[in-house]
Structures are given as structure tokens and as C-alpha cells.
Design an enzyme around this catalytic site. Structure first.
Site, PDB file in Angstrom:
ATOM      1  CE1 TYR A 102      -3.581   2.526   1.031  1.00 19.48           C
ATOM      2  CE2 TYR A 102      -1.748   3.535   2.133  1.00 19.48           C
ATOM      3  CZ  TYR A 102      -3.242   3.672   1.675  1.00 19.48           C
ATOM      4  OH  TYR A 102      -3.858   4.833   1.574  1.00 19.48           O
ATOM      5  CD  GLU A 190      -5.923   4.299  -1.404  1.00 16.29           C
ATOM      6  OE1 GLU A 190      -6.144   4.639  -0.188  1.00 16.29           O
ATOM      7  OE2 GLU A 190      -6.868   3.530  -1.863  1.00 16.29           O
TER       8      GLU A 190
END
Length: 382
Positions: A102, A190
Site C-alpha cells: 500500500y 493512492e
């Protein structure tokens, strides 16, 4: 402003961030054609909606033949995820995954800086990771005068990898994502997950971007991607009429002049056990037409059971507000009770005008008015 995954991936590609092959589709037949064009044994069919949690909601499926592509495409296109109907899907090359990571850039208002958030435990359960094992989430504040030069990007990349080749690839993606974030005036960029393939390739398998509404005038090509929800359309309409409006989930409609007073009004409603339906700041104008438009905006919300009008008359004249309210109710047919608190310039004149009109309940203090509003939706019990 949010954009879809496929739109975020297009932006990523423009900045050199690697993404998998994908085709946007609106029908099952288009999905089958995309499956044949991608030339792969397996594809992922992904719902394109402006919300998270698609995987857990069944909005992402793997298919390995034309029949399953058709089946899953039809199923997903008939879904509604968190109130968003699925009108388009992304047919993507299925990627073998050795590991998931992530990484994101967002704004940290406490430090007034961009913050890099990274984790070696990426994927659909990242929220659970953050909740149960927060030590696996690493945050770095980025100095705006330094940005993300190669030496810092390498330092962060070593949090993931020890092999120089992978460190180089990760640091390149970090720098490109930061550049994307800054140059597009984003509030979030993101990648979840960033996947490592068995061949050692890093690919952004999902993409999410949110942009600062106040900077969209500098990016017409991004603003053109705006797909407002019904609530956002109302907010845009309100802005065009000179209001600051944010929709909420409660049943007490609020009309207030001044952002600070509006926040205090919502706090008072919550303090007494009520739930505000909106934030609505009509500003300093005392134009009765503006009050009429604000009332129409509130009454168009089907959840609103009572309207609480809280006015402090400095620049705004209380008698003008009262006249605007009376004009509004001469035009609008509604049985919704209206609680009004007027304080300030010409307050006695304004209260007198409203007391002569049977539709309004007039209060002199904010506490009194708040209690009246909460009692109205709770049947008199607070």
C-alpha cells in the site's frame, strides 16, 4: 472531487506509473470483446463506482473464458454498491501476485504537509490492518521545500525491499506518484494494492485519486471528469446561488448566517440529542430572495422534518430575513415546522413579523431554539 479507477489509471499512465492492461466497458458484449483484445487467459472484471469496498461487495470477479466474462459482467452491471448503481466495468488483465503493498500521498492538516503512507500489508483489508496492527502502517511527512528527491525515495523504498533492482523500481514509482499528486492538486493519490509479480515487476493494480475542489479551475481536463452524485449536484447548485452547503444524514434542516455559527448550531443540535440534515451558511447578505432560495433548498430534502433558522444580525438585518421567510412560505406549501432564532440588527422587528405568521416558532436564545427543533422531531420529548 473523486474520479473512477480507470480515470485515475489514465492519469497514472501519463506520469509513467505502471498499470495493467485494461478496457472500459458498458455492456457484457463489450466485456467479451475486451477479453479477446487483451489476449490473456484470465481477466478481472471490476465495477466502476465512486466508492470503496467493491471487492467485499462482490463488485470484482475473475473470469477465464467468454461465458464467465458474460456472466460476471451482467451480474456486476446489475449491482448497486453502497447506493451507487454500477453503469460501467473495467476488464483488466489478471496479474499473478507475489506480494501486495500500500502506498499513498495525502494531506496531513496537523503538520500542514503532504504525508506519505506506506505499508507492506496492502490489499482489501488495509483498513483492518490499520485498526488491528497500526504499527504496520508507516507515515512520513514530506517537507514541501525538499519534496521527494531520489535519496528520500530510496530510503522509503528500502522499507519494502533489500534488492537494489526493486528499490530502484519502487523509488521511481514513489517519485512519480508524488509528482502526480502535486501537479494535479490532489488531496489523495493512492495505490492499493501495488503488486509485485513473480517476475519482479511492480504494477499499480488499483488507483484512487481525489482532487481539491478549490484548485479545479487550474485543471479543466480533470474538472471535465466530474460525475456529481445527486447530493453533490445540490451542493454545486447551492454554491452557484452564493451558499455554503454540505448535505448530512440527519433530519433537522439548518439555515445559518456564518460558518462558525453554523458549526455551533450543529454542535448544539447534537448536544441535545438531535441530528443535523445539513450545513448551510447563507452568508452575510440580507437579500430576501436569497432566503427564499435557501428555504427551497432545505425543503427539497425529503429527510428534513423540521427547519432550524439561526440568524445573528450584524450585517444581515433580521427584519429582511423575516420578510424573506414570509415570502418563502407564501410560495412553498409545506407543513414542516420552522424554528427561528433572530438576534442582532432589527431583531425585535423581525421577531414581530414572524410572530404574526402562524407557521413560525420564534425563540430568543440559541438554546431555546435548539430544544424546540429537537423536540419537534422527537415528539416533544428530549
Amino acid at each position: 472531487m473523486k474520479v473512477h479507477e480507470y480515470q485515475a489509471k489514465e492519469i497514472f499512465s501519463q506520469y509513467g506509473i505502471p498499470v495493467e492492461q485494461h478496457v472500459l466497458c458498458h455492456t457484457a458484449n463489450e466485456a467479451i470483446k475486451a477479453y479477446q483484445e487483451i489476449v490473456t487467459d484470465k481477466v478481472a472484471i471490476k465495477a466502476q463506482v465512486l466508492t470503496g469496498g467493491r471487492g467485499k461487495a462482490g463488485g470484482i470477479k475473475l473470469a477465464n473464458n467468454k461465458e464467465s466474462v458474460r456472466q460476471y459482467a451482467n451480474e456486476i452491471l446489475n449491482m448497486t454498491i453502497k447506493g451507487f448503481p454500477v453503469k460501467q466495468i473495467l476488464v483488466s488483465e489478471a496479474v499473478d501476485i507475489a506480494a501486495e503493498y500500500y502506498l499513498s500521498f495525502t494531506i496531513d492538516r496537523n503538520t500542514r504537509s503532504v504525508v506519505l503512507i506506506i505499508s507492506a500489508s496492502g490489499g482489501i483489508d488495509i483498513e483492518e490492518v490499520a485498526h488491528k496492527t497500526p504499527e504496520k502502517i508507516i507515515r512520513y511527512s514530506i517537507d514541501p521545500f525538499i519534496g521527494l528527491p531520489a535519496y528520500l525515495a530510496h530510503r522509503f523504498a528500502f522499507s519494502f525491499f533489500k534488492q537494489n533492482e526493486l528499490v530502484e523500481r519502487m523509488s521511481s514509482i514513489l517519485q512519480k506518484l508524488y509528482k502526480t499528486f502535486i501537479e494535479t492538486d490532489a488531496s489523495l493519490a493512492e495505490i492499493n494494492p501495488l503488486v509485485l509479480t513473480p517476475q519482479g515487476t511492480l504494477i499499480a493494480l488499483d488507483a484512487k485519486m481525489v482532487f481539491d475542489d478549490n484548485a479545479l479551475y487550474r485543471h479543466p481536463e480533470i474538472h471535465a471528469l466530474f460525475e456529481p452524485t445527486p447530493e453533490e449536484r445540490i451542493e454545486v447548485t447551492a454554491k452557484n446561488r452564493g451558499f455554503s452547503y454540505v448535505h448530512m444524514d440527519g433530519n433537522i434542516g439548518c439555515m445559518v448566517n456564518g460558518a462558525g455559527l453554523a458549526m455551533t448550531t450543529m454542535d448544539m443540535i447534537k448536544l441535545h440529542g438531535g441530528s443535523p440534515a445539513n450545513f448551510l451558511d447563507i452568508g452575510g447578505s440580507s437579500n430576501p430572495v436569497k432566503v427564499v432560495e435557501a428555504m427551497k433548498l432545505l425543503l427539497n430534502d425529503s429527510k428534513v422534518e423540521v427547519v432550524f433558522i439561526n440568524i445573528f444580525g450584524g450585517i444581515t438585518r433580521c427584519d429582511d430575513v423575516a420578510l424573506g421567510l414570509i415570502q418563502a412560505f407564501d410560495q412553498l406549501q409545506t407543513d414542516i415546522p420552522v424554528i427561528v432564532r433572530l438576534t442582532g440588527t432589527n431583531e425585535n422587528i423581525g421577531r414581530g413579523l414572524l410572530r404574526d405568521h402562524s407557521h413560525f416558532q420564534v425563540a430568543e436564545t440559541m438554546n431555546e431554539a435548539t430544544l424546540l427543533a429537537v423536540q419537534s422531531v422527537k415528539g416533544g420529548n428530549v
